[in-house]
Write a protein that holds these residues in place. Sequence first.
Motif, mmCIF file in Angstrom:
data_model
loop_
_atom_site.group_PDB
_atom_site.id
_atom_site.type_symbol
_atom_site.label_atom_id
_atom_site.label_comp_id
_atom_site.label_asym_id
_atom_site.label_seq_id
_atom_site.Cartn_x
_atom_site.Cartn_y
_atom_site.Cartn_z
ATOM 1 N N VAL A 89 0.791 -1.045 0.126
ATOM 2 C CA VAL A 89 0.063 -0.024 -0.123
ATOM 3 C C VAL A 89 0.958 1.390 -0.035
ATOM 4 O O VAL A 89 0.513 2.098 -0.731
ATOM 5 N N LYS A 90 1.988 1.054 0.480
ATOM 6 C CA LYS A 90 2.989 2.391 0.655
ATOM 7 C C LYS A 90 3.439 2.547 -0.894
ATOM 8 O O LYS A 90 3.706 3.878 -1.005
ATOM 9 N N LEU A 91 3.541 1.690 -1.624
ATOM 10 C CA LEU A 91 4.037 1.853 -3.042
ATOM 11 C C LEU A 91 2.876 2.515 -3.710
ATOM 12 O O LEU A 91 3.007 3.527 -4.416
ATOM 13 N N TYR A 92 1.363 1.892 -3.605
ATOM 14 C CA TYR A 92 0.442 2.350 -4.383
ATOM 15 C C TYR A 92 0.332 3.994 -3.855
ATOM 16 O O TYR A 92 -0.017 4.717 -4.707
ATOM 17 N N ARG A 93 0.454 4.100 -2.662
ATOM 18 C CA ARG A 93 0.245 5.575 -2.171
ATOM 19 C C ARG A 93 1.401 6.471 -2.710
ATOM 20 O O ARG A 93 1.075 7.902 -3.117
ATOM 21 N N SER A 94 2.652 5.901 -2.847
ATOM 22 C CA SER A 94 3.616 6.793 -3.498
ATOM 23 C C SER A 94 3.332 7.198 -4.956
ATOM 24 O O SER A 94 3.801 8.313 -5.196
ATOM 25 N N VAL A 95 2.915 6.227 -5.573
ATOM 26 C CA VAL A 95 2.500 6.475 -6.953
ATOM 27 C C VAL A 95 1.464 7.321 -7.142
ATOM 28 O O VAL A 95 1.327 8.193 -7.737
ATOM 29 N N GLU A 96 0.320 7.518 -6.215
ATOM 30 C CA GLU A 96 -0.691 8.400 -6.165
ATOM 31 C C GLU A 96 -0.321 9.669 -5.948
ATOM 32 O O GLU A 96 -0.566 10.635 -6.703
ATOM 33 N N ASP A 97 0.725 9.656 -4.963
ATOM 34 C CA ASP A 97 1.275 11.139 -4.914
ATOM 35 C C ASP A 97 1.782 11.669 -6.113
ATOM 36 O O ASP A 97 1.854 12.996 -6.278
ATOM 37 N N ALA A 98 2.872 10.889 -6.684
ATOM 38 C CA ALA A 98 3.307 11.260 -7.965
ATOM 39 C C ALA A 98 2.269 11.872 -9.126
ATOM 40 O O ALA A 98 2.703 13.032 -9.748
ATOM 41 N N TYR A 99 1.237 11.449 -8.988
ATOM 42 C CA TYR A 99 0.121 12.000 -9.854
ATOM 43 C C TYR A 99 -0.875 13.009 -9.086
ATOM 44 O O TYR A 99 -1.135 14.095 -10.111
ATOM 45 N N TYR A 105 -3.216 5.048 -12.695
ATOM 46 C CA TYR A 105 -1.844 5.560 -12.427
ATOM 47 C C TYR A 105 -1.073 4.293 -12.731
ATOM 48 O O TYR A 105 -1.542 3.281 -12.492
ATOM 49 N N ASN A 106 0.072 4.691 -13.533
ATOM 50 C CA ASN A 106 1.161 3.423 -13.927
ATOM 51 C C ASN A 106 2.157 3.542 -12.821
ATOM 52 O O ASN A 106 3.026 4.454 -13.060
ATOM 53 N N ILE A 107 2.156 2.379 -12.303
ATOM 54 C CA ILE A 107 3.131 2.030 -11.357
ATOM 55 C C ILE A 107 4.601 1.898 -12.018
ATOM 56 O O ILE A 107 5.604 2.638 -11.505
ATOM 57 N N PHE A 108 4.562 0.977 -13.121
ATOM 58 C CA PHE A 108 5.973 0.758 -13.685
ATOM 59 C C PHE A 108 6.540 2.357 -14.329
ATOM 60 O O PHE A 108 7.570 2.477 -14.449
ATOM 61 N N LYS A 109 5.753 2.990 -14.898
ATOM 62 C CA LYS A 109 6.071 4.275 -15.737
ATOM 63 C C LYS A 109 6.722 5.109 -14.515
ATOM 64 O O LYS A 109 7.377 5.768 -14.736
ATOM 65 N N THR A 110 6.142 5.119 -13.473
ATOM 66 C CA THR A 110 6.331 5.928 -12.379
ATOM 67 C C THR A 110 7.758 5.631 -11.598
ATOM 68 O O THR A 110 8.803 6.469 -11.538
ATOM 69 N N TRP A 111 7.915 4.341 -11.695
ATOM 70 C CA TRP A 111 9.085 3.698 -11.126
ATOM 71 C C TRP A 111 10.071 3.724 -12.044
ATOM 72 O O TRP A 111 11.369 4.215 -11.823
ATOM 73 N N GLN A 112 9.943 3.937 -13.581
ATOM 74 C CA GLN A 112 11.047 4.150 -14.573
ATOM 75 C C GLN A 112 11.558 5.577 -14.517
ATOM 76 O O GLN A 112 12.590 5.917 -14.690
ATOM 77 N N LYS A 113 10.477 6.525 -14.244
ATOM 78 C CA LYS A 113 10.801 7.950 -14.348
ATOM 79 C C LYS A 113 11.645 8.101 -13.194
ATOM 80 O O LYS A 113 12.612 8.753 -13.122
ATOM 81 N N ALA A 114 11.218 7.684 -11.895
ATOM 82 C CA ALA A 114 12.083 7.696 -10.935
ATOM 83 C C ALA A 114 13.489 7.173 -10.807
ATOM 84 O O ALA A 114 14.635 7.688 -10.502
ATOM 85 N N ARG A 115 13.594 6.063 -11.504
ATOM 86 C CA ARG A 115 14.912 5.214 -11.859
ATOM 87 C C ARG A 115 15.968 6.184 -12.525
ATOM 88 O O ARG A 115 16.974 6.299 -12.493
#
Length: 93
Positions: free
Chosen positions: A23-33, A74-84
């Motif tokens: 859920v922390k991952l989901y929320r961090s992705v939500e925050d990015a959007y 919201y796209n988890i993988f694209k958010t992670w890619q951008k962060a990486r």
Amino acid sequence: MIRNNYSYPIFSDWSKDELIKVVKLYRSVEDAYEINQGSRRDLILKNYQIFTKINPSKMEQKQLEHKFYLASGYNIFKTWQKARKSNQEMIKM
């Protein structure tokens, strides 16, 4: 796009601790959007790494990411890619 009425995709065999971590991952992705300043890059990367340890199966990861996308937009993988790939402290989608 802010949607407040959706359920997080989860697996029933997760422990309470695992559920909280995902859920922390989901929320961090939500925050990015959703949040103007975005989400902290280090949290996105850390939470995604934990997510992949909880769900080592790529198929399960993709299933959860797809269900989350369908529910939230919201796209988890694209958010992670951008962060990486970014050197910015905050990630905004």
